[in-house]
Scaffold this active site. Structure first.
Site, mmCIF file in Angstrom:
data_model
loop_
_atom_site.group_PDB
_atom_site.id
_atom_site.type_symbol
_atom_site.label_atom_id
_atom_site.label_comp_id
_atom_site.label_asym_id
_atom_site.label_seq_id
_atom_site.Cartn_x
_atom_site.Cartn_y
_atom_site.Cartn_z
ATOM 1 N N CYS A 88 0.851 -1.191 0.000
ATOM 2 C CA CYS A 88 0.000 0.000 0.000
ATOM 3 C C CYS A 88 0.887 1.241 0.000
ATOM 4 O O CYS A 88 1.837 1.322 0.784
ATOM 5 C CB CYS A 88 -0.902 -0.017 1.235
ATOM 6 S SG CYS A 88 -1.977 1.419 1.372
ATOM 7 N N HIS A 130 -8.747 -3.506 -2.812
ATOM 8 C CA HIS A 130 -7.850 -2.782 -1.895
ATOM 9 C C HIS A 130 -8.336 -1.342 -1.716
ATOM 10 O O HIS A 130 -8.451 -0.848 -0.587
ATOM 11 C CB HIS A 130 -6.421 -2.813 -2.457
ATOM 12 C CG HIS A 130 -5.430 -2.046 -1.665
ATOM 13 N ND1 HIS A 130 -4.512 -2.651 -0.842
ATOM 14 C CD2 HIS A 130 -5.194 -0.708 -1.566
ATOM 15 C CE1 HIS A 130 -3.758 -1.715 -0.267
ATOM 16 N NE2 HIS A 130 -4.152 -0.531 -0.703
ATOM 17 N N GLU A 131 -8.630 -0.674 -2.831
ATOM 18 C CA GLU A 131 -9.091 0.720 -2.745
ATOM 19 C C GLU A 131 -10.462 0.807 -2.084
ATOM 20 O O GLU A 131 -10.732 1.749 -1.327
ATOM 21 C CB GLU A 131 -9.103 1.371 -4.124
ATOM 22 C CG GLU A 131 -7.754 1.432 -4.811
ATOM 23 C CD GLU A 131 -6.607 1.940 -3.954
ATOM 24 O OE1 GLU A 131 -6.834 2.752 -3.036
ATOM 25 O OE2 GLU A 131 -5.464 1.511 -4.199
ATOM 26 N N HIS A 134 -10.081 0.932 1.629
ATOM 27 C CA HIS A 134 -9.694 2.248 2.153
ATOM 28 C C HIS A 134 -10.914 3.115 2.475
ATOM 29 O O HIS A 134 -10.890 3.913 3.410
ATOM 30 C CB HIS A 134 -8.796 2.994 1.163
ATOM 31 C CG HIS A 134 -7.355 2.634 1.272
ATOM 32 N ND1 HIS A 134 -6.600 2.854 2.405
ATOM 33 C CD2 HIS A 134 -6.518 2.063 0.372
ATOM 34 C CE1 HIS A 134 -5.372 2.449 2.211
ATOM 35 N NE2 HIS A 134 -5.291 1.959 0.977
#
Length: 145
Positions: A88, A130-131, A134
């Protein structure tokens, strides 16, 4: 231009709010996300990584040289599983094995408010999820058992 924030900045663990207006501010944020991907040669970027707590992500695409920006993204479909090392840009020099879907579809809106759907597989699917993490304040080490 927004700078990428790094852990332990508390904004990385906060939950983002939905975007409610589509205008110049959102377009400026989208440009900052795209610039950050380019600057760091990343696969994707989320608004929280730029310190902005709104649900917007930018992702590279398998089928195009032009990244996509998705406002208020929702994972509609996720299939298969694969475990790979993942890093990341907001947690430099850390790599963790994470189980992610092999294939995903994400719906949302573009910066003009038009509905879009993003389909990805392999590493592009991994980056998309992954995003998405967030946006909910979930970081890669939250996957450690």
């Amino acid at each position: 231009m927004h700078q990428i924030i790094t852990y332990p900045d508390k904004r990385l663990t906060g939950k983002s709010e939905e975007a409610v207006s589509f205008g110049d501010d959102l377009e400026t944020l989208a440009k900052s996300l795209l610039a950050a991907i380019e600057r760091k040669n990343g696969m994707g970027m989320s608004a929280p990584q730029l310190g902005v707590m709104v649900r917007i992500i930018a992702l590279k695409r398998q089928d195009s040289a032009h990244p996509v920006v998705i406002v208020n993204p929702v994972a509609e479909m996720a299939e298969g599983n694969v475990v790979q090392d993942e890093g990341c840009l907001s947690i430099p020099d850390v790599w963790i094995k994470i189980d992610r879907p092999k294939k995903v579809s994400i719906s949302g809106k573009d910066t003009s408010g038009r509905k879009i759907v993003y389909h990805a597989k392999g590493y592009y699917a991994r980056a998309a999820m992954h995003e998405m993490d967030h946006l909910d304040g979930k970081l890669i080490w939250d996957y450690l058992k």
